[in-house]
Design a protein around this motif. Structure first.
Motif, PDB file in Angstrom:
ATOM      1  N   GLU A   1       0.812  -1.221   0.000  1.00  0.00           N
ATOM      2  CA  GLU A   1       0.000   0.000   0.000  1.00  0.00           C
ATOM      3  C   GLU A   1       0.846   1.272   0.000  1.00  0.00           C
ATOM      4  OE1 GLU A   1      -3.254  -0.109  -0.337  1.00  0.00           O
ATOM      5  OE2 GLU A   1      -3.243  -2.304  -0.301  1.00  0.00           O
TER       6      GLU A   1
ATOM      7  N   ALA B   1       3.277   4.349  -1.246  1.00  0.00           N
ATOM      8  CA  ALA B   1       3.369   5.181  -2.449  1.00  0.00           C
ATOM      9  C   ALA B   1       4.591   4.751  -3.258  1.00  0.00           C
ATOM     10  CB  ALA B   1       3.493   6.650  -2.069  1.00  0.00           C
ATOM     11  N   PRO B   2       4.550   4.927  -4.585  1.00  0.00           N
ATOM     12  CA  PRO B   2       5.709   4.577  -5.405  1.00  0.00           C
ATOM     13  C   PRO B   2       7.011   5.216  -4.912  1.00  0.00           C
ATOM     14  CG  PRO B   2       3.838   5.026  -6.817  1.00  0.00           C
ATOM     15  CD  PRO B   2       3.425   5.388  -5.422  1.00  0.00           C
ATOM     16  N   GLN B   3       6.914   6.453  -4.449  1.00  0.00           N
ATOM     17  CA  GLN B   3       8.118   7.140  -3.972  1.00  0.00           C
ATOM     18  C   GLN B   3       8.732   6.408  -2.781  1.00  0.00           C
ATOM     19  OE1 GLN B   3       5.220   8.535  -4.754  1.00  0.00           O
ATOM     20  NE2 GLN B   3       5.456  10.595  -5.606  1.00  0.00           N
TER      21      GLN B   3
ATOM     22  N   TRP C   1      -0.345   1.595  -9.709  1.00  0.00           N
ATOM     23  CA  TRP C   1      -0.858   2.824 -10.307  1.00  0.00           C
ATOM     24  C   TRP C   1      -1.663   2.560 -11.577  1.00  0.00           C
ATOM     25  CZ3 TRP C   1       2.713   7.751 -10.551  1.00  0.00           C
ATOM     26  CH2 TRP C   1       2.646   8.403  -9.314  1.00  0.00           C
TER      27      TRP C   1
ATOM     28  N   GLN D   1      -3.363   7.867 -12.797  1.00  0.00           N
ATOM     29  CA  GLN D   1      -2.428   8.283 -11.744  1.00  0.00           C
ATOM     30  C   GLN D   1      -1.055   8.617 -12.321  1.00  0.00           C
ATOM     31  OE1 GLN D   1      -3.270   4.719  -9.292  1.00  0.00           O
ATOM     32  NE2 GLN D   1      -3.398   6.124  -7.553  1.00  0.00           N
TER      33      GLN D   1
ATOM     34  N   TYR E   1       0.735  12.459 -12.434  1.00  0.00           N
ATOM     35  CA  TYR E   1       2.075  12.749 -11.918  1.00  0.00           C
ATOM     36  C   TYR E   1       2.943  13.389 -13.002  1.00  0.00           C
ATOM     37  CZ  TYR E   1       6.707  12.185  -9.892  1.00  0.00           C
ATOM     38  OH  TYR E   1       7.963  12.435  -9.415  1.00  0.00           O
TER      39      TYR E   1
END
Length: 240
Positions: free
Chosen positions: A26, A28-30, A181, A185, A189
Motif C-alpha cells: 500500500e 506510495a511509489p516514492q 498505479w 495516476q 504525476y
C-alpha cells in the motif's frame, strides 16, 4: 521464448521478499523506490524505455536527491523510433544523467546477415531474445536488484505483479514501484511534475517499443494492441 534462469543467490531470501512485498503493497511509489535505493545503493539498476512510466521513476529519484544511488540504463536495440532517441537525449540533459546504452551482440545488419532480413517480422520472439533479453541478462550480472516501470493494468500477464519480486530469470530482486498505479495516476504525476516524455504518447502510442513492431492504436483498442500487431505475442520476454 528464452526461458533460461540465472542460477545465483538472490540478495534477499524468498521469505524476505514476500514479507517486504506485503508490507510495501500500500506504499506510495516514492516510498517503494526510496526503499530500493537505500537497500541496494550502488547495486541497483533502473530500466528506462523512455516511456512515461520509466521517466516518472527517474523524476522521483531526482526529487529525492537519490539519482546517484542508481544506474539508469536502456536497451539500445538499434530499432527505436527517432522520437525515442530524442527523448533519451532530453531526459539525460534534464536530469543531468548519462543513461547506459545496453546493446545487443549483433548490429541490425549483422543480425540480418546471420538470420535473414526483418527477423522481427518472421520470428519476433527470437528478435526480442537477441536484441533485448540476452543483452539485459549480461548487463544485470553486475547488480543485486533492478527497478522497472511495469503496472498491473497494462496486460493480463502483469496483473499479479508484486511491488517487490524475486526475479529468477535474471537472478535479482525486482522492484516495481508503479505496480498499483493506474494510467490516470501516472499521467497526473507526469503532467503535474512536468516530466519530459516521449511525444509519441500524444500521437496514439500508449505503449512504445521498437519502430518495426509498434503501431498507433485507436481510442477503443487495448493500449498494447499496437505492439507486435498480427502476432499473439504480448511481451518481449523481459517481464515474463
Amino acid at each position: 521464448m528464452d526461458d533460461a534462469r540465472t542460477e545465483r543467490p538472490l540478495a534477499l531470501s524468498e521469505q524476505e521478499i514476500a514479507t517486504l512485498a506485503r508490507s510495501l503493497e500500500e506504499a506510495a511509489p516514492q516510498a517503494i523506490l526510496a526503499w530500493a535505493l537505500d537497500r541496494f545503493a550502488g547495486r541497483v539498476a533502473l530500466a528506462c524505455s523512455f516511456q512515461a512510466e520509466d521517466v516518472a521513476l527517474i523524476d522521483m529519484a531526482a526529487a529525492a536527491g537519490r539519482l546517484t544511488a542508481v544506474t539508469v540504463f536502456y536497451l539500445d536495440t538499434g530499432l527505436h523510433f527517432p522520437e525515442t532517441y530524442a527523448t533519451c537525449r532530453r531526459v539525460a540533459e534534464y536530469y543531468g544523467i548519462e543513461p547506459v546504452a545496453v546493446k545487443p551482440a549483433l548490429t541490425v545488419d549483422e543480425q540480418a546477415a546471420r538470420y535473414g532480413p526483418d527477423l522481427w517480422a518472421r520470428d519476433p520472439d527470437l528478435c526480442c531474445r537477441l536484441r533485448k533479453v540476452e543483452p539485459l541478462r549480461r548487463f544485470l550480472r553486475g547488480f543485486d536488484a533492478w527497478i522497472t516501470g511495469i503496472r498491473r493494468e497494462q496486460t493480463p500477464q502483469r496483473a499479479r505483479t508484486a511491488v517487490i519480486e524475486a526475479d529468477r530469470r535474471f537472478g535479482l530482486v525486482k522492484v516495481n514501484p508503479l505496480a498499483r498505479w493506474t494510467r490516470n495516476q501516472l499521467w497526473d504525476y507526469v503532467l503535474r511534475r512536468g516530466v519530459p516524455y516521449n511525444p509519441l504518447h500524444d500521437r496514439g502510442y500508449p505503449s512504445i517499443g521498437c519502430a518495426p513492431c509498434t503501431r498507433p492504436v485507436g481510442p477503443d483498442e487495448d493500449p498494447r494492441a499496437g505492439r507486435w500487431a498480427g502476432f499473439t505475442k504480448t511481451e518481449c520476454g523481459l517481464h515474463a
